[in-house]
Write an enzyme that holds these catalytic residues in place. Structure first.
Site, PDB file in Angstrom:
ATOM      1  CG  ASN A  21      59.070  95.868   7.073  1.00 31.71           C
ATOM      2  OD1 ASN A  21      57.873  95.869   6.640  1.00 31.71           O
ATOM      3  ND2 ASN A  21      59.383  94.934   8.220  1.00 31.71           N
ATOM      4  CG  ASP A  74      55.290  80.923  21.053  1.00 34.63           C
ATOM      5  OD1 ASP A  74      55.677  81.264  20.037  1.00 34.63           O
ATOM      6  OD2 ASP A  74      55.347  80.983  22.148  1.00 34.63           O
ATOM      7  CD  GLU A  91      59.076  91.528  13.014  1.00 32.09           C
ATOM      8  OE1 GLU A  91      58.076  92.091  12.325  1.00 32.09           O
ATOM      9  OE2 GLU A  91      58.972  90.701  13.739  1.00 32.09           O
ATOM     10  CG  ASP A 141      60.266  86.741  11.948  1.00 33.12           C
ATOM     11  OD1 ASP A 141      59.966  87.601  11.251  1.00 33.12           O
ATOM     12  OD2 ASP A 141      59.685  85.835  12.364  1.00 33.12           O
ATOM     13  CG  ASN A 196      57.971  83.432  18.244  1.00 34.74           C
ATOM     14  OD1 ASN A 196      58.188  83.492  19.491  1.00 34.74           O
ATOM     15  ND2 ASN A 196      56.880  83.634  17.544  1.00 34.74           N
ATOM     16  CG  HIS A 229      55.578  87.690  18.984  1.00 35.57           C
ATOM     17  ND1 HIS A 229      54.302  87.941  19.166  1.00 35.57           N
ATOM     18  CD2 HIS A 229      55.785  88.270  17.802  1.00 35.57           C
ATOM     19  CE1 HIS A 229      53.848  88.779  18.452  1.00 35.57           C
ATOM     20  NE2 HIS A 229      54.674  89.110  17.564  1.00 35.57           N
TER      21      HIS A 229
HETATM   22  C1  QV4 Z   1      46.029  81.500   9.365  1.00 33.81           C
HETATM   23  C2  QV4 Z   1      44.720  82.160  10.094  1.00 33.81           C
HETATM   24  C3  QV4 Z   1      45.144  82.088  11.591  1.00 33.81           C
HETATM   25  C4  QV4 Z   1      45.208  80.842  12.182  1.00 33.81           C
HETATM   26  C5  QV4 Z   1      46.080  79.829  11.290  1.00 33.81           C
HETATM   27  C6  QV4 Z   1      45.705  78.605  11.756  1.00 33.81           C
HETATM   28  O1  QV4 Z   1      44.935  83.751   9.758  1.00 33.81           O
HETATM   29  O2  QV4 Z   1      44.121  83.090  12.358  1.00 33.81           O
HETATM   30  O3  QV4 Z   1      45.476  80.800  13.571  1.00 33.81           O
HETATM   31  O4  QV4 Z   1      45.766  80.229   9.922  1.00 33.81           O
HETATM   32  O5  QV4 Z   1      46.785  77.579  11.149  1.00 33.81           O
HETATM   33  C7  QV4 Z   1      50.407  83.050   7.210  1.00 33.81           C
HETATM   34  C8  QV4 Z   1      49.065  83.472   6.797  1.00 33.81           C
HETATM   35  C9  QV4 Z   1      48.017  83.505   7.890  1.00 33.81           C
HETATM   36  C10 QV4 Z   1      48.274  82.111   8.485  1.00 33.81           C
HETATM   37  C11 QV4 Z   1      49.581  81.861   8.764  1.00 33.81           C
HETATM   38  C12 QV4 Z   1      49.396  80.160   9.400  1.00 33.81           C
HETATM   39  O6  QV4 Z   1      49.129  84.782   6.399  1.00 33.81           O
HETATM   40  O7  QV4 Z   1      46.724  83.878   7.450  1.00 33.81           O
HETATM   41  O8  QV4 Z   1      47.163  82.189   9.512  1.00 33.81           O
HETATM   42  O9  QV4 Z   1      50.465  81.919   7.742  1.00 33.81           O
HETATM   43  O10 QV4 Z   1      49.343  79.491   8.564  1.00 33.81           O
HETATM   44  C13 QV4 Z   1      54.543  86.338   7.828  1.00 33.81           C
HETATM   45  C14 QV4 Z   1      53.191  86.953   7.177  1.00 33.81           C
HETATM   46  C15 QV4 Z   1      52.020  86.216   7.845  1.00 33.81           C
HETATM   47  C16 QV4 Z   1      52.098  84.766   7.718  1.00 33.81           C
HETATM   48  C17 QV4 Z   1      53.381  84.311   8.461  1.00 33.81           C
HETATM   49  C18 QV4 Z   1      53.754  82.993   8.516  1.00 33.81           C
HETATM   50  O11 QV4 Z   1      53.334  88.339   7.542  1.00 33.81           O
HETATM   51  O12 QV4 Z   1      50.955  86.650   7.235  1.00 33.81           O
HETATM   52  O13 QV4 Z   1      50.888  84.041   8.062  1.00 33.81           O
HETATM   53  O14 QV4 Z   1      54.554  84.895   7.644  1.00 33.81           O
HETATM   54  O15 QV4 Z   1      53.790  82.580   7.182  1.00 33.81           O
HETATM   55  C19 QV4 Z   1      52.877  91.126  14.039  1.00 33.81           C
HETATM   56  C20 QV4 Z   1      54.149  90.400  14.541  1.00 33.81           C
HETATM   57  C21 QV4 Z   1      55.329  90.656  13.781  1.00 33.81           C
HETATM   58  C22 QV4 Z   1      55.290  89.940  12.302  1.00 33.81           C
HETATM   59  C23 QV4 Z   1      53.863  90.782  11.863  1.00 33.81           C
HETATM   60  C24 QV4 Z   1      53.675  90.307  10.553  1.00 33.81           C
HETATM   61  O16 QV4 Z   1      54.415  91.013  15.951  1.00 33.81           O
HETATM   62  O17 QV4 Z   1      56.312  89.427  14.399  1.00 33.81           O
HETATM   63  O18 QV4 Z   1      52.986  90.503  12.709  1.00 33.81           O
HETATM   64  N1  QV4 Z   1      56.367  90.020  11.417  1.00 33.81           N
HETATM   65  C25 QV4 Z   1      57.268  88.880  11.309  1.00 33.81           C
HETATM   66  C26 QV4 Z   1      57.834  88.884   9.873  1.00 33.81           C
HETATM   67  C27 QV4 Z   1      56.433  88.329   8.914  1.00 33.81           C
HETATM   68  C28 QV4 Z   1      56.102  87.076   9.321  1.00 33.81           C
HETATM   69  C29 QV4 Z   1      56.291  86.730  10.928  1.00 33.81           C
HETATM   70  C30 QV4 Z   1      56.537  87.771  11.691  1.00 33.81           C
HETATM   71  C31 QV4 Z   1      55.994  85.356  11.174  1.00 33.81           C
HETATM   72  O19 QV4 Z   1      58.238  89.987   9.339  1.00 33.81           O
HETATM   73  O20 QV4 Z   1      56.672  88.564   7.496  1.00 33.81           O
HETATM   74  O21 QV4 Z   1      54.920  86.837   9.015  1.00 33.81           O
HETATM   75  O22 QV4 Z   1      57.305  84.620  11.146  1.00 33.81           O
HETATM   76  O23 QV4 Z   1      53.121  92.583  14.009  1.00 33.81           O
HETATM   77 CA    CA Z   2      56.891  83.036  21.547  1.00 35.25          CA
END
Ligand code: QV4
Ligand code: CA
Length: 494
Positions: free
Chosen positions: A304, A174, A241, A204, A116, A208
């Protein structure tokens, strides 16, 4: 002529529906997510444990190059830098060897694919050594440039599908899956993994991405590699997902025509039931009546890698390894019940929700070590090596395609059912003993309970159950027993 057309149609239908099949080897069932494991360790695990104990498949953490983030949180693997197959779990050669060794012992591999988005602003060096500049949307190791991404905007409104699909999830750059270069790169990545012998993908953040774009991408993925024992014409199993707990702007039904979905309502509901917020007797109609997608479209799980640590949506009632008695009961129910394609979570121990996997030096992932009872240490929880869980994988294999029969409940939180004449299970989540004569559906004989122990030669290491010629047996689960489950099956008969 008519018959030829019919058979062509039948073949096309079979091909079209094949991506709903996990492509398991006959006689095997049950998948485990070996979260953050290294490829060499997984290869050994297939040979030493997963193969012998009947597991059918495993999900791995993302295989492609990700951003190296300070403190090495687990979630750095969801920030792609390129599609080179080098991560903290190992390199391409190690991954290829793992897939091959696992296939050789009947265990299929499913890759968590992240397409994504690419890495968020600020993270520039990747695990394969590639440089990138997410700030200017430059990922030269793919290559992707600003032309390949949607214009910058943040996901702020989960009521608006356009915002959810065209804007950035927590700042992650994105990708525009409508762009033909982007599609080519994603298809090449997936086809490379098919060549290496994988059996399917966890997609994943599918919510989105636009279903119409995913349809084009999936449609261009090759059939599975017959050199790894897959049937000619078999398609990758795809589980997407899509978190849909009900009442959301984006429904899982937009995706179930393309593949299976991760059924988060299963996780939510099973957590509530075994936490005592719902009665066990209500499980009598477990399945679509609970709002789940169809059985062959539902990848089901107790927890999960996100909801076990409060990431993603929902989660308050989710059961994890930290609540072991209830967790084992919920896992046993999931594995005993015919609904869905179950996935067992295998965790590392954590106290901080950002904390990465165990390491030897703060950076290199440590290997699991094993105790004499086969359980793990060295920071790894390995729920899949808990007897109450791996023996229920054996139960599921013994039950095979047998229907759910002989449902019994006490009107509250004691239930039992059989899988035809192959297997029988009982649960007690009441605050008093279960002690009843129940119909097991099984042939007469003495069976080992596979929860309190196992069958060992001509005896049981735990409880045994005597089934009479009428199929009935005295079933007892005391309220204070270590486990609230009792399970017997034809392969655990003395
Ligand atoms: C931070 C700020 C943001 C800001 C950004 C700016 O919080 O507000 O916009 O910086 O750069 C990590 C950090 C997060 C950080 C981001 C970007 O936790 O604080 O943003 O990185 O640097 C995993 C984790 C996220 C992690 C992300 C990327 O859960 O915390 O973000 O990896 O490293 C929704 C979706 C679903 C998603 C779920 C978690 O619909 O799709 O949220 N689940 C999948 C995966 C999950 C993964 C992602 C998607 C992204 O299972 O593990 O997120 O690939 O429900
Ligand atoms: Ca997208």
């Amino acid at each position: 002529m008519f018959l030829t057309k019919l058979s062509v149609l039948a073949t096309l239908l079979a091909l079209a529906s094949a991506q709903f099949s996990p492509n398991y080897k006959d006689g095997r069932n049950g998948m485990v997510h070996l979260f953050e494991w290294k490829w060499d360790d997984i290869a050994a695990e297939c040979e030493n444990f997963l193969g012998p104990y009947g597991f059918a498949g495993l999900q791995v953490s993302p295989v492609n190059e990700n951003a190296v983030i300070g403190g090495r949180p687990w979630w750095e693997r969801y920030q792609p830098i390129s599609y080179k197959l080098t991560t903290r779990s190992g390199n391409e050669q190690q991954f290829a060897s793992m897939v091959k060794r696992c296939n050789a012992v009947g265990v299929r591999t499913y890759v968590d694919v992240v397409f994504n988005h690419m890495s968020a602003n600020g993270n520039s060096r990747g695990t394969a050594g590639s440089q990138a500049d997410p700030g200017s949307k430059s990922f030269p190791a793919v290559p992707f440039s600003t032309l390949d991404f949607n214009p910058t905007c943040s996901i702020t409104n989960y009521n608006d599908p356009k915002n959810i699909r065209n804007c950035e999830l927590v700042g992650l750059r994105d990708l525009n899956q409508g762009n033909s270069w982007v599609r080519d790169k994603i298809v090449d990545f997936l086809n490379h993994l098919v060549d290496l012998g994988v059996a399917g993908f966890r997609v994943d953040a599918a919510k989105h991405m636009w279903p119409a774009d995913l349809a084009v991408i999936y449609g261009r993925v090759k059939n599975l590699n017959t050199a790894h024992g897959f049937n000619a014409g078999a398609k990758p199993y795809i589980f997407q997902e899509v978190i849909d707990l009900g009442g959301e702007a984006i429904s899982k039904s937009e995706y179930t025509g393309l593949g299976a979905v991760t059924e988060f309502r299963h996780s939510d509901s099973i957590g509530k039931v075994f936490r005592g917020k719902d009665q066990l007797r209500y499980l009598v109609n477990w399945g679509t009546a609970w709002g789940f997608a169809a059985s062959d479209r539902s990848l089901v799980f107790v927890d999960n890698h996100d909801n076990q640590r409060g990431h993603g949506a929902g989660g308050a009632d989710v059961l994890t390894y930290k609540v072991p008695k209830q967790y084992k009961m919920a896992s046993a129910f999931m594995l005993a019940h015919p609904f869905g394609t179950p996935r067992v979570m295998s965790s590392f121990a954590f106290s901080d929700t950002d904390q990465g996997p165990p390491t030897s030096d703060g950076s290199n992932i440590a290997s699991p070590r094993f105790n004499s009872d086969m359980s793990c240490n060295n920071g790894w929880v390995c729920e899949h090596r808990w007897r109450q869980i791996y023996n229920m994988v054996g139960f599921r294999n013994a039950a095979a395609n047998a229907q759910l029969q002989n449902w019994w409940d006490n009107g509250k939180n004691q239930i039992a059912f059989s899988r035809g004449n192959r297997a029988f299970v009982a649960f007690n989540n009441d605050g008093y003993d279960l002690s009843s004569s129940l119909q097991t559906g099984l042939p007469a004989g003495t069976y080992c309970d596979v929860i309190s122990g196992s069958k060992s030669g001509s005896s049981c290491t735990g409880k045994s159950v005597v089934v009479g010629s009428d199929g009935r047996a005295n079933i007892s689960i005391r309220q204070n027993e270590q486990d609230g489950v009792l399970a017997i099956h034809v392969n655990a008969k003395l």
